[in-house]
Design a protein around this motif. Structure first.
Motif, PDB file in Angstrom:
ATOM      1  N   TRP A 220       0.841  -1.197   0.000  1.00 53.75           N
ATOM      2  CA  TRP A 220       0.000   0.000   0.000  1.00 53.75           C
ATOM      3  C   TRP A 220       0.874   1.243   0.000  1.00 53.75           C
ATOM      4  O   TRP A 220       1.981   1.244   0.562  1.00 53.75           O
ATOM      5  N   GLY A 221       0.376   2.312  -0.597  1.00 57.07           N
ATOM      6  CA  GLY A 221       0.972   3.617  -0.418  1.00 57.07           C
ATOM      7  C   GLY A 221       0.509   4.171   0.921  1.00 57.07           C
ATOM      8  O   GLY A 221      -0.683   4.124   1.236  1.00 57.07           O
ATOM      9  N   ALA A 222       1.437   4.678   1.710  1.00 52.20           N
ATOM     10  CA  ALA A 222       1.057   5.198   3.026  1.00 52.20           C
ATOM     11  C   ALA A 222       0.143   6.410   2.911  1.00 52.20           C
ATOM     12  O   ALA A 222      -0.591   6.730   3.850  1.00 52.20           O
ATOM     13  N   PHE A 249       4.655   2.123   1.477  1.00 54.01           N
ATOM     14  CA  PHE A 249       5.622   3.025   0.870  1.00 54.01           C
ATOM     15  C   PHE A 249       5.319   4.450   1.327  1.00 54.01           C
ATOM     16  O   PHE A 249       4.273   5.006   0.969  1.00 54.01           O
ATOM     17  N   PRO A 250       6.193   5.035   2.126  1.00 54.49           N
ATOM     18  CA  PRO A 250       5.937   6.376   2.674  1.00 54.49           C
ATOM     19  C   PRO A 250       5.663   7.408   1.584  1.00 54.49           C
ATOM     20  O   PRO A 250       6.387   7.480   0.588  1.00 54.49           O
ATOM     21  N   THR A 263       6.618   4.187  -8.070  1.00 45.57           N
ATOM     22  CA  THR A 263       7.229   4.581  -6.803  1.00 45.57           C
ATOM     23  C   THR A 263       8.574   3.877  -6.638  1.00 45.57           C
ATOM     24  O   THR A 263       8.699   2.678  -6.910  1.00 45.57           O
ATOM     25  N   GLY A 264       9.555   4.621  -6.160  1.00 44.71           N
ATOM     26  CA  GLY A 264      10.881   4.057  -5.969  1.00 44.71           C
ATOM     27  C   GLY A 264      10.870   2.829  -5.066  1.00 44.71           C
ATOM     28  O   GLY A 264      10.305   2.855  -3.985  1.00 44.71           O
ATOM     29  N   GLY A 265      11.511   1.756  -5.519  1.00 40.21           N
ATOM     30  CA  GLY A 265      11.592   0.520  -4.745  1.00 40.21           C
ATOM     31  C   GLY A 265      10.435  -0.431  -4.941  1.00 40.21           C
ATOM     32  O   GLY A 265      10.508  -1.599  -4.525  1.00 40.21           O
ATOM     33  N   SER A 286       5.351 -11.213   7.830  1.00 43.69           N
ATOM     34  CA  SER A 286       5.861 -10.017   8.488  1.00 43.69           C
ATOM     35  C   SER A 286       5.059  -8.822   7.996  1.00 43.69           C
ATOM     36  O   SER A 286       4.499  -8.840   6.896  1.00 43.69           O
ATOM     37  N   ALA A 287       5.008  -7.786   8.824  1.00 41.48           N
ATOM     38  CA  ALA A 287       4.241  -6.593   8.459  1.00 41.48           C
ATOM     39  C   ALA A 287       4.876  -5.351   9.059  1.00 41.48           C
ATOM     40  O   ALA A 287       5.255  -5.344  10.233  1.00 41.48           O
ATOM     41  N   GLN A 288       4.985  -4.308   8.265  1.00 39.33           N
ATOM     42  CA  GLN A 288       5.440  -3.028   8.774  1.00 39.33           C
ATOM     43  C   GLN A 288       4.319  -2.357   9.570  1.00 39.33           C
ATOM     44  O   GLN A 288       3.134  -2.635   9.351  1.00 39.33           O
ATOM     45  N   PRO A 289       4.659  -1.454  10.481  1.00 38.12           N
ATOM     46  CA  PRO A 289       3.626  -0.700  11.203  1.00 38.12           C
ATOM     47  C   PRO A 289       2.782   0.097  10.209  1.00 38.12           C
ATOM     48  O   PRO A 289       3.320   0.703   9.283  1.00 38.12           O
ATOM     49  N   PRO A 290       1.471   0.122  10.395  1.00 36.52           N
ATOM     50  CA  PRO A 290       0.602   0.824   9.444  1.00 36.52           C
ATOM     51  C   PRO A 290       0.684   2.333   9.615  1.00 36.52           C
ATOM     52  O   PRO A 290       1.015   2.831  10.694  1.00 36.52           O
ATOM     53  N   PRO A 291       0.361   3.082   8.566  1.00 39.05           N
ATOM     54  CA  PRO A 291       0.333   4.542   8.685  1.00 39.05           C
ATOM     55  C   PRO A 291      -0.912   5.007   9.438  1.00 39.05           C
ATOM     56  O   PRO A 291      -1.875   4.247   9.599  1.00 39.05           O
ATOM     57  N   ALA A 292      -0.888   6.242   9.897  1.00 42.83           N
ATOM     58  CA  ALA A 292      -2.073   6.818  10.538  1.00 42.83           C
ATOM     59  C   ALA A 292      -3.136   7.088   9.481  1.00 42.83           C
ATOM     60  O   ALA A 292      -2.820   7.493   8.364  1.00 42.83           O
ATOM     61  N   GLN A 293      -4.382   6.835   9.823  1.00 42.05           N
ATOM     62  CA  GLN A 293      -5.487   7.126   8.917  1.00 42.05           C
ATOM     63  C   GLN A 293      -6.766   7.325   9.719  1.00 42.05           C
ATOM     64  O   GLN A 293      -6.898   6.815  10.831  1.00 42.05           O
TER      65      GLN A 293
END
Length: 430
Positions: A220-222, A249-250, A263-265, A286-293
């Motif tokens: 997902w895009g953050a 992706f930030p 998007t880069g990467g 594995s999972a990265q921390p989700p963005p704020a929404q």
């Protein structure tokens, strides 16, 4: 192990892409289960040698139906050493009010069979963007040879709940405040869904996610403002029991690219993961921390008193009752009834006009709310003020009930019925 380290390890252990940047492509056709002939194009490294992983791309709901819409991704993934089929999307049987995700999954599998039949294609999977995040899991569960699934901006919630979040976000970015936010984003869209104008509105993706046995890469895009990225990732993490890799992706948008630039990467991440999975090295979940929404709002089925038939019928009857009073010159009758008839009908027209104008102007870029006063579009503010005047005048009609004529009583009754209807639609709320 942190996800970045995991991806780095995968890129080092997986076979490197077969070639440099040159890509070749050839046209293909395939036939859907219902007999439609669709085209597409296969992209692969120009100097491909040996067996390479394959991947079929599944469209989102926006844009056109041509494989050309997927060309940036197809070429980028081919440069990663993947044989990619970018198919056309059906237009017959697919519209804003009619679509079947199971049928679209069958279309994807028909294209998948063509890809698997190509010489030099080994393990192959499905990639789906946006709406393809609802279609891809179904195709993965139905296709015995589907080895993996990649989703980009995949929705973890129902289409109706996702669209409500999407619409509310557009109003927020436009500066709209007050009751219109819920009226338009939730009640109006649910009414449209109940009326059959919103295809597959209540599709629940959870059962399909739970049934997946193949490794899944979910991206997902953050800064996604079309699909709630944090909540969607929560649903994927909650329901997918197979190997699941979640990455954000930030600063990236819903599609992870702007125009023809990815998007880069993004392509590197997909390539490394696909090559590792195809080599039999599926990573641990594995999972990265989700963005704020902002959180979405649940959209349960409508109660009987929320049905589209009742509300559309009520609005039509109110207009008829108000207009029945104004057939004669406005000078005839009593002033409260005249106010009810004029203000009530004008409020309904302004109400409907506001919602339809927002819907017509809505796009992936946002919504045109027009000039705002106190956070309200001017037509909406007018509808609210007229609704308040109508309610006061309707109550005044009741005080004259005994001496009133039939026309005055009709206007009074219509005004009283108007009050709960206007409360439900936010016209008498802040």
């Amino acid at each position: 192990m942190k996800l970045t380290a995991l991806l780095l390890a995968l890129s080092l252990s997986a076979p490197a892409p077969a070639t440099g940047t040159e890509v070749t492509s050839v046209p293909v056709t395939f036939t859907t289960r219902d007999g439609q002939k669709l085209g597409g194009r296969i992209f692969q490294p120009a100097k491909a040698a040996g067996t390479l992983p394959g991947m079929v791309l599944v469209h989102g709901s926006g844009g056109g139906n041509s494989w050309q819409e997927l060309r940036p991704e197809a070429e980028a993934f081919a440069r990663q050493g993947i044989v990619v089929l970018a198919p056309d999307k059906r237009s017959i049987g697919y519209s804003s009010s009619r679509r079947d995700y199971h049928q679209l999954a069958d279309d994807a599998l028909a294209a998948f069979a063509v890809l698997k039949g190509r010489p030099g294609v080994g393990k192959a999977g499905i990639w789906g963007i946006s709406e393809g995040g609802w279609v891809g899991p179904i195709a993965a569960n139905r296709g015995a040879d589907v080895a993996f699934l990649v989703t980009v901006g995949g929705p973890g919630l129902s289409p109706l709940r996702t669209q409500g979040w999407n619409a509310a976000g557009k109003l927020d970015r436009a500066g709209v405040k007050g009751s219109l936010r819920r009226t338009y984003a939730h009640d109006f869209h649910r009414l449209a869904a109940d009326a059959g104008l919103f295809a597959s509105a209540q599709h629940d993706p959870a059962p399909e996610l739970r049934a997946i046995k193949q490794p899944v890469l979910a991206l997902w895009g953050a800064a996604d403002n079309q699909v709630p990225p944090a909540e969607s990732a929560e649903q994927f993490t909650k329901n997918v029991r197979a190997s699941l890799t979640v990455r954000f992706f930030p600063g990236a948008n819903h599609s992870l690219h702007d125009g023809n630039t990815l998007t880069g990467g993004y392509a590197d991440t997909v390539g490394a993961w696909v090559r590792a999975v195809s080599a039999g090295e599926a990573p641990a979940s594995s999972a990265q921390p989700p963005p704020a929404q902002t959180r979405s709002v649940a959209t349960p089925p409508s109660a009987w008193w929320e049905s589209w038939q009742l509300h559309a019928g009520t609005m039509a009857l109110l207009l008829l009752a108000f207009l029945a009073y104004t057939i004669r010159p406005l000078g005839a009758g009593r002033w409260p009834a005249r106010v009810v008839a004029v203000a009530g009908s004008a409020s309904i027209v302004a109400f409907a006009g506001t919602l339809l104008a927002l819907l017509a102007s809505s796009s992936s870029r946002g919504v045109a709310a027009g000039p705002l006063l106190m956070g309200r579009p001017l037509p909406w503010l007018a509808a609210q003020l007229l609704a308040a005047v109508t309610a006061v005048a309707a109550l005044a009609c009741l005080t004259q009930w005994r001496a009133a004529s039939f026309r005055v009583r009709l206007a009074g009754v219509a005004g009283v019925v108007f009050i709960p209807w206007a409360v439900y639609w936010g016209l008498l709320l802040p």
